[in-house]
Structures are given as structure tokens and as C-alpha cells.
Write a protein that holds these residues in place. Structure first.
Motif, PDB file in Angstrom:
ATOM      1  N   GLU A  34      54.072  45.123  60.176  1.00 38.26           N
ATOM      2  CA  GLU A  34      54.133  44.107  61.232  1.00 38.26           C
ATOM      3  C   GLU A  34      54.591  42.791  60.638  1.00 38.26           C
ATOM      4  N   LEU A  35      55.639  42.236  61.239  1.00 39.82           N
ATOM      5  CA  LEU A  35      56.140  40.916  60.860  1.00 39.82           C
ATOM      6  C   LEU A  35      55.863  39.945  61.991  1.00 39.82           C
ATOM      7  N   THR A  36      55.447  38.735  61.653  1.00 37.61           N
ATOM      8  CA  THR A  36      55.231  37.696  62.656  1.00 37.61           C
ATOM      9  C   THR A  36      56.094  36.485  62.303  1.00 37.61           C
ATOM     10  N   ILE A  37      56.757  35.955  63.300  1.00 41.68           N
ATOM     11  CA  ILE A  37      57.627  34.794  63.105  1.00 41.68           C
ATOM     12  C   ILE A  37      57.234  33.700  64.098  1.00 41.68           C
ATOM     13  N   PRO A  38      56.625  32.624  63.626  1.00 45.50           N
ATOM     14  CA  PRO A  38      56.363  31.507  64.531  1.00 45.50           C
ATOM     15  C   PRO A  38      57.684  30.965  65.077  1.00 45.50           C
ATOM     16  N   VAL A  39      57.746  30.727  66.367  1.00 49.27           N
ATOM     17  CA  VAL A  39      58.990  30.246  66.984  1.00 49.27           C
ATOM     18  C   VAL A  39      59.120  28.743  66.765  1.00 49.27           C
ATOM     19  N   GLY A  90      58.279  31.895  73.909  1.00 47.60           N
ATOM     20  CA  GLY A  90      56.872  31.908  73.544  1.00 47.60           C
ATOM     21  C   GLY A  90      56.688  31.212  72.220  1.00 47.60           C
ATOM     22  N   THR A  91      55.522  31.427  71.635  1.00 50.22           N
ATOM     23  CA  THR A  91      55.180  30.702  70.419  1.00 50.22           C
ATOM     24  C   THR A  91      55.414  31.514  69.155  1.00 50.22           C
ATOM     25  N   ALA A  92      55.545  32.832  69.304  1.00 49.75           N
ATOM     26  CA  ALA A  92      55.771  33.665  68.123  1.00 49.75           C
ATOM     27  C   ALA A  92      56.424  34.973  68.521  1.00 49.75           C
ATOM     28  N   LEU A  93      57.132  35.555  67.531  1.00 45.46           N
ATOM     29  CA  LEU A  93      57.657  36.919  67.658  1.00 45.46           C
ATOM     30  C   LEU A  93      56.784  37.821  66.783  1.00 45.46           C
ATOM     31  N   ILE A  94      56.498  39.017  67.284  1.00 48.47           N
ATOM     32  CA  ILE A  94      55.822  40.017  66.456  1.00 48.47           C
ATOM     33  C   ILE A  94      56.645  41.303  66.500  1.00 48.47           C
ATOM     34  N   ALA A  95      57.024  41.786  65.333  1.00 48.47           N
ATOM     35  CA  ALA A  95      57.787  43.045  65.235  1.00 48.47           C
ATOM     36  C   ALA A  95      56.898  44.092  64.590  1.00 48.47           C
TER      37      ALA A  95
END
Lengths: 140, 140, 140, 140
Positions: A34-39, A90-95
Motif C-alpha cells: 500500500e502506497l499513500t500520497i498526500p495530495v 481529496g486529501t490523499a491517494l491510496i494505492a
């Protein structure tokens, strides 16, 4: 934090482009990643949505991590496809990526990319691809 | 510089992520588009090659521009697939996309991504996808 | 007829499903392959067009042949994607595939599928995929 | 048998190619579809496995049915990609597709294809694609 996640975070930190994008490895276990990217503003396109290139990066890299979780760190994405489902805001992406099938030298994986908008997850893209080990063949 | 290329450059300049990556629109005519990205250290992965996410960004955005060249500026990439062919090293990436088939509301396009290494072009990825008009339907 | 084409025709004739569909290998040289399928009523869907499954078969098998032309006869299609461009009608389908990039163990190929309608060729589908050698790794 | 499944079976029976392949619609409800194909000798390739073209047909058609289950009967597959995971052997193929995301005019779907071998299901291919309504736009 377990050793696999710690190792994964080190690898991600060693990728200048991942640092530029601001990606964080928030999950990593055998068969999934799981990768998270704050927007941030610099990740957007002209209409204020997250740029498709960021979503592709997230899917691609999460697929690679998922493959690497079962093949070892020396892997590359051979190919993948992605369908964008809706504008990403939104505030973040989660892959989130998982391994579907693993052989000795490659893994077929799927990835779902979500946006976090007011604490709600919205699926914004789905992806599928092949991760290849580069330690066990000369081809990549 | 013709009007279409000028318009295309304005759109690209309005995408913060494209600015972050440093992409330039170097060709834009009805049915085709070319994006060039000078390779900087921050676009690389841990082994010194251009990060796959940059290559995907280039392919995706070139496909969108190619589609937009025949459908108008209000377009999005619906989906695409990409095959990475070899590690990308050199001084620049060039993504060249063309329209294969156009309907009223979408265009199927292909894109080839090259690296420039010592003045030689090397094909490093091939891509194919669908660009959809968002002005003529409510779905995107 | 040269030896490569003769060999290719023998392989095709040994595939019961290719015989069922009525496919013919009409071109086969290092780096490219062409399959031709005369359109018969049993290859159609409910609206009288050639069934998508036949077009996919043609693309898939032409991709495999193109890959096999440079990798040898022991190959399989690992993956491919296809975009259908328009309804397929006419007297024959022609699938033309070429090798884009070859490594020791795999080849990335593209395929265009045409219909022949009153002596005119119409592009009806485009495809891209990976062909893997099965003689040089244990994975397939 | 409910009305939707009955309607779906009628449509399948009206496709000559589906009859040639021997496909049966064994599940059909809003958002999902299941096709079953008994494996016969004429569906095989030269090594005795089910031909990839049959697997592609199954995935493609199951994707179309899944899309049609939410968009109505006037649909076509716009595009899809498939990864073959292992040689397909057994007594039947089962393709199960689900809708991931639906808009007014299209649906993005995924499909898993299994073989039945001695009562055990083995995943042999995974697919993802776009189904488009042809009643609500002029493009297809």
C-alpha cells in the motif's frame, strides 16, 4: 514496524521521484503493498484534480512493491494497464496492490487506487500488470 | 509557433504536475503530439534510471494530447496500457503519440516513448489507450 | 513457400481451435506474422458482425506468431490488450503483428486487425502484448 | 430461472460464435456474469491445453455480459487486457466478471477465468476492460 516494511520504506526513500511525489509506503507484507500520497497542489492538473500521471505512478509503484514482496527487491514493472474511473480529488491517494499469481520469475498483480475525501475512500482507478524479477533472467 | 501548439503549451503550463516534472510540448498537430522531458536527478529511481512513473506520465499525457488534438481540449485519458522495454537512461525522454481511430466522443491512440542518449533515440516504452471527450457526454 | 512459413502453417494446422475458426497463416517472417480468417456465418455475433472473440483470437494468435518468429516455436502469449475500433464486417479478417522489442526470453509486439470489405481494408482493432519463450525459463 | 438470466441465455444463443464454442451463461445478475465452456478437443491448441483464443473469448464475453447487466443489452466491449497465468487444462472453463464502476454510458469490469480440473478450480487468466453502451451515443 516489521523488517519488510522497514526495508520497503528504505527502497522508496532511495527513489528521488518517489520523494518528489511525496509517496509513503504504508503497508507491505508478502503478497500486498500500500502506497499513500498526500495530495499537494503540485500534484494536480489544470482543473484541480490529481493529475493522472500521479495516479499512474501510484498504481505502477504499488504493483512493483506487491511483486517485490514475493519476488524479492530486484524487480521491475514489465507492463500494466490502468482504467481511470472518476476525477480524483481529496486529501490523499491510496494505492493498494495484491499479487494474483506468482511464478519463479514474475508476478501478475492488481491494484486499486482510492482517494480520501472527507474520510471517505473513493475508488478512482483500477490497474493490472506484470512484475518481473531481474535477478533471475537477463532480459530486463 | 502555430496556434494549436501555443494553446497546447498553455494547457500544459497550467498543469502543476507537468511543471513539476518539467514536461514540454514539442509537437502538436491534428492527430499527433510530442512531449519532451529533460531528465533531471529528481526524476530517477534508485538505480539511476528514469523512474517508470515518469515514463507513464509521459505516455499518458502524450496520449491525452493526441486525443485532444482531434477531440478538442476537454478530454481525459479513460485507460491505457504500457509495456516498458528497457531501462531508461539519457538526457531526455520523448513521448510521441498518434491517433489511430477517432469517433465523435473518443479516440484510440498509441504512444512510443524514447530516451535520448548521446544524440541517439532508444525506444523504451510503448503504450496504447483511449482518450474520451468530456464535453459531449456526462460520464467522465 | 519458404521454410519458416511452411513450419508456421504446420503449427497452426496442429491447433484444433485455429482449424475450427478457419485461420490461415498468410505471412510469416522474422519479426512479423499475418493471419487471415475468412468470415463465415458461425464466426458472427447476434447483429451479423464478426464476434469480438474471433477478433481477439486473431490478434492473440498473430501476436504469438510474431513473437515466435524471433524467439522460436516454444512461445506463449503472456498478456495483451486490445481496443476494438468499429464493428467488423466483410469477407475476411486479417491480423498483422510485428515485433517491437525482443529480449532473450520475451518479445513485445503490436497487432493491427483489419476487415476486408469489398476489397477495402478497414482497421477494426489494435492490440499490444508480450510473448514469452517457454524454453528458456520454467515459469510458463 | 429468473428473467435476466433467461434473457441473457437468449442473447448468447443468438451468437453463432458462442454456439460454436459451446458457451453457456451460468450466472447473470446486476453487476456480475458467469460463462461456462465445457472443454472439447476442438477448443485446444497443439499441446492439449485450451487455446488462448477460447480463454480470451470467455473473458471478453463475460466482461460484456457484466457490463450489459447494468447498462442494458445494447453494449459492446470497447477494450480489455488479459494476463494468462498458467496453461489451461481440465473439463471446463468458467469466466466470472463483475462491474467495478458504472457510469451512464460505460462500465469498467474485471473478469477471472478458471479451469475446472478434477472438481478443483484453478485461476488461469485475469482480465480488465471497458464495456460501452451503444444505445446512448453514436460512437460505437
Amino acid at each position: 514496524m516489521d523488517d519488510l516494511l522497514r526495508l520497503g520504506k528504505q527502497v522508496l526513500a532511495s527513489q528521488p521521484f518517489s520523494t518528489l511525489v511525496g509517496a509513503e509506503l504504508t503497508g507491505f507484507s508478502p503478497g500486498s503493498a500500500e502506497l499513500t500520497i498526500p495530495v499537494t497542489p503540485q500534484l494536480k492538473q489544470q482543473h484541480g484534480f490529481v493529475h493522472g500521471g500521479v495516479i499512474s505512478y501510484a498504481a505502477d509503484n504499488a504493483l512493483t512493491y506487491a511483486g517485490g514482496s514475493v519476488l524479492g527487491p530486484a524487480v521491475v514493472t514489465s507492463e500494466y494497464k490502468i482504467n481511470y474511473l472518476r476525477p480524483a480529488k481529496g486529501t490523499a491517494l491510496i494505492a493498494r496492490a495484491i499479487v494474483i499469481c506468482k511464478s519463479r520469475t514474475q508476478a501478475v498483480c492488481r491494484c486499486d487506487v482510492f482517494t480520501i475525501d472527507e474520510d471517505k475512500e473513493n475508488l478512482c482507478a483500477v490497474s493490472q500488470g506484470t512484475i518481473a524479477s531481474i535477478g533471475k533472467s537477463s532480459e530486463e
